[in-house]
Design an enzyme around this catalytic site. Sequence first.
Site, PDB file in Angstrom:
ATOM      1  N   TYR A 268       0.845  -1.204   0.000  1.00 22.70           N
ATOM      2  CA  TYR A 268       0.000   0.000   0.000  1.00 22.70           C
ATOM      3  C   TYR A 268       0.879   1.251   0.000  1.00 22.70           C
ATOM      4  O   TYR A 268       0.656   2.186  -0.784  1.00 22.70           O
ATOM      5  CB  TYR A 268      -0.923  -0.027   1.220  1.00 22.70           C
TER       6      TYR A 268
ATOM      7  N   GLU B  16     -11.217   6.242   5.857  1.00 22.31           N
ATOM      8  CA  GLU B  16     -10.517   6.976   6.921  1.00 22.31           C
ATOM      9  C   GLU B  16     -11.435   7.117   8.133  1.00 22.31           C
ATOM     10  O   GLU B  16     -10.987   7.024   9.271  1.00 22.31           O
ATOM     11  CB  GLU B  16     -10.051   8.348   6.429  1.00 22.31           C
TER      12      GLU B  16
ATOM     13  N   TRP C 285      -4.803   1.138  10.548  1.00 23.72           N
ATOM     14  CA  TRP C 285      -5.022   1.161   9.104  1.00 23.72           C
ATOM     15  C   TRP C 285      -4.909  -0.252   8.531  1.00 23.72           C
ATOM     16  O   TRP C 285      -5.604  -0.600   7.580  1.00 23.72           O
ATOM     17  CB  TRP C 285      -4.058   2.122   8.415  1.00 23.72           C
TER      18      TRP C 285
END
Length: 193
Positions: free
Chosen positions: A22, A44, A52
Amino acid sequence: MIGDDGSARPEWASTDPLLREYYDTEWGMPVRDERGVYERICLEGFQAGLSWATILRKRPAFREVFAGFDPDIVARFGPADVDRLMTDARIVRNRRKIEATIGNARATVGLRDEGGLADFVWSFRPAATPQPRDHSEVPTLSPESVALSKALRGKGFAFVGPTTMYALMEAIGMVDTHLVSSHRRGSSRVWPA
């Protein structure tokens, strides 16, 4: 941290292969389309209070249950959809965040008359980007993220606090917080290395 390939990455992207991929290919690259910005705002928001890595692992399921983050489809979700999503263990089952994703879809559709979500968000791009030499110099919010948060809330968006919006700005390339020494610095072409 220096990886086995000799490239420096932040600690969060150094050990987990999914996070490393990522970071190397997606994080900080410009996202300027409605669906892409809407998806990232929602993810988010789901990430608030979680890692995350958790959200990234669940992203395929999020995309499936939220119709590929198509705002037109998600805007039509109702209470039965919320109840259905609350039983789906593949995603984060937080009623407020699920309802925010639906509300954010409706707000996204509503912004089309004003030029659209992507242009609205990008209008908060700062005049300069940070130049961090150490991770301690990477900000977690900015005057622009505070203003973006307030403006989005005014348009009906939820889970768009200033810190969350700064993370969005980093993720979609509006700011470049890669360390000056990073192999990714300047890769977005939005900001010079």
